[in-house]
Design a protein around this motif. Structure first.
Motif, short mmCIF file in Angstrom:
data_model
loop_
_atom_site.label_atom_id
_atom_site.label_comp_id
_atom_site.label_asym_id
_atom_site.label_seq_id
_atom_site.Cartn_x
_atom_site.Cartn_y
_atom_site.Cartn_z
N ARG A 24 0.82 -1.21 0.00
CA ARG A 24 0.00 0.00 0.00
C ARG A 24 0.85 1.26 0.00
O ARG A 24 0.49 2.25 -0.61
N GLU A 25 1.97 1.23 0.70
CA GLU A 25 2.80 2.42 0.78
C GLU A 25 3.71 2.61 -0.43
O GLU A 25 4.36 3.64 -0.57
N GLU A 26 3.77 1.59 -1.30
CA GLU A 26 4.69 1.67 -2.44
C GLU A 26 4.25 2.76 -3.41
O GLU A 26 3.10 2.81 -3.84
N LYS A 27 5.20 3.61 -3.77
CA LYS A 27 4.90 4.77 -4.59
C LYS A 27 4.37 4.41 -5.97
O LYS A 27 3.58 5.16 -6.55
N PHE A 28 4.77 3.26 -6.51
CA PHE A 28 4.31 2.91 -7.86
C PHE A 28 2.83 2.55 -7.88
O PHE A 28 2.14 2.82 -8.86
N TYR A 29 2.36 1.92 -6.82
CA TYR A 29 0.96 1.49 -6.82
C TYR A 29 0.00 2.65 -6.98
O TYR A 29 -0.92 2.61 -7.80
N HIS A 30 0.19 3.71 -6.21
CA HIS A 30 -0.79 4.80 -6.28
C HIS A 30 -0.73 5.51 -7.63
O HIS A 30 -1.71 6.10 -8.08
N LEU A 31 0.42 5.45 -8.29
CA LEU A 31 0.52 6.04 -9.63
C LEU A 31 -0.25 5.20 -10.65
O LEU A 31 -0.96 5.74 -11.51
N PHE A 32 -0.15 3.88 -10.56
CA PHE A 32 -0.93 3.02 -11.44
C PHE A 32 -2.43 3.21 -11.16
O PHE A 32 -3.24 3.25 -12.09
N CYS A 59 -10.20 -2.66 -11.47
CA CYS A 59 -10.31 -3.79 -10.55
C CYS A 59 -9.04 -4.63 -10.56
O CYS A 59 -8.59 -5.12 -9.51
N ALA A 60 -8.44 -4.81 -11.74
CA ALA A 60 -7.24 -5.63 -11.86
C ALA A 60 -6.07 -5.01 -11.12
O ALA A 60 -5.31 -5.71 -10.44
N VAL A 61 -5.90 -3.69 -11.27
CA VAL A 61 -4.81 -3.00 -10.59
C VAL A 61 -5.02 -3.03 -9.08
O VAL A 61 -4.08 -3.24 -8.30
N SER A 62 -6.27 -2.83 -8.65
CA SER A 62 -6.58 -2.89 -7.22
C SER A 62 -6.29 -4.29 -6.67
O SER A 62 -5.72 -4.44 -5.58
N ALA A 63 -6.67 -5.31 -7.43
CA ALA A 63 -6.43 -6.68 -7.00
C ALA A 63 -4.94 -7.00 -6.97
O ALA A 63 -4.48 -7.78 -6.14
N LEU A 64 -4.17 -6.40 -7.88
CA LEU A 64 -2.72 -6.62 -7.90
C LEU A 64 -2.09 -6.15 -6.59
O LEU A 64 -1.24 -6.82 -6.02
N GLU A 65 -2.56 -5.02 -6.12
CA GLU A 65 -2.03 -4.48 -4.86
C GLU A 65 -2.38 -5.39 -3.68
O GLU A 65 -1.61 -5.52 -2.73
N LYS A 66 -3.53 -6.04 -3.79
CA LYS A 66 -3.97 -6.93 -2.71
C LYS A 66 -3.48 -8.35 -2.90
O LYS A 66 -3.75 -9.23 -2.08
#
Length: 204
Positions: free
Chosen positions: A6-14, A126-133
């Motif tokens: 969750r804290e990874e900077k790349f995730y929130h950019l995607f 949904c796919a990007v959100s699921a990737l983070e989880k």
């Protein structure tokens, strides 16, 4: 462990990029559904979103160059960002052609294809959100593959009808090119799905 914490900077950019894509897809659908009175304004708004998307992608590349340890392979981060950028470019190009060519009335088939683009955008979110989880990404990618197959079927049938029934050669050329842009946009969504699936497999 999560693929993208969750804290990874790349995730929130995607996540931001797919949010922009979803909004652009919504505007495209709204434009083709309403007609030329709304389409021009929607295309302008989509262009603004495309510039915002470019800023997000540039930030991804900038951070990638400054980060020694990344949550997944740097090549995969680059591939995801580039593939997402292609989707947004495709939506903008499609809306631009619709306005420039003054497609009026907009064929119902194009409305259906715009609905598919919007469906792909939702599945990408949904796919990007699921990737983070770290779970469920594959099912959303499969849905994008299904939508791409449906778009292919609809688009090919529309082009066949076009050559059978359209007597105005100029309108035929315009419509055929717009159909091609719709197809390329949905293909770009499938490209993102393919990259995400590869990331999941590599990190499973």
């Amino acid at each position: 462990m999560r693929l993208l914490p969750r804290e990874e900077k790349f995730y929130h950019l995607f996540a931001r990029q797919v949010e922009i894509i979803s909004e652009a897809a919504r505007l495209l659908l709204d434009g083709v559904s309403t007609g030329n009175s709304r389409l021009a304004g929607a295309a302008t708004e989509i262009s603004v979103l495309e510039h915002k998307g470019d800023e997000v992608i540039h930030e991804v590349f900038h951070r990638l160059n400054q980060t020694f340890i990344t949550p997944i392979d740097p090549e995969d981060i680059h591939s995801i960002a580039s593939a997402l950028d292609n989707v947004l470019d495709g939506i903008e190009d499609t809306s631009h052609r619709l306005v420039s060519y003054r497609i009026n009335p907009v064929p119902q088939t194009m409305v259906t294809l715009a609905e598919i683009v919007a469906g792909c955008a939702k599945a990408l979110q949904c796919a990007v959100s699921a990737l983070e989880k770290n779970g469920g990404t594959m099912e959303h990618c499969i849905e994008i593959n299904r939508l791409e197959n449906e778009a292919d079927r609809i688009g090919r049938s529309a082009v066949v009808d076009l050559f059978d029934k359209e007597s105005d050669p100029i309108r035929l050329i315009k419509l055929k090119e717009v159909y091609d842009y719709f197809e390329s946009t949905v293909d770009a969504c499938e490209d993102v799905a393919d990259v995400l699936q590869n990331v999941v497999v590599k990190n499973s």
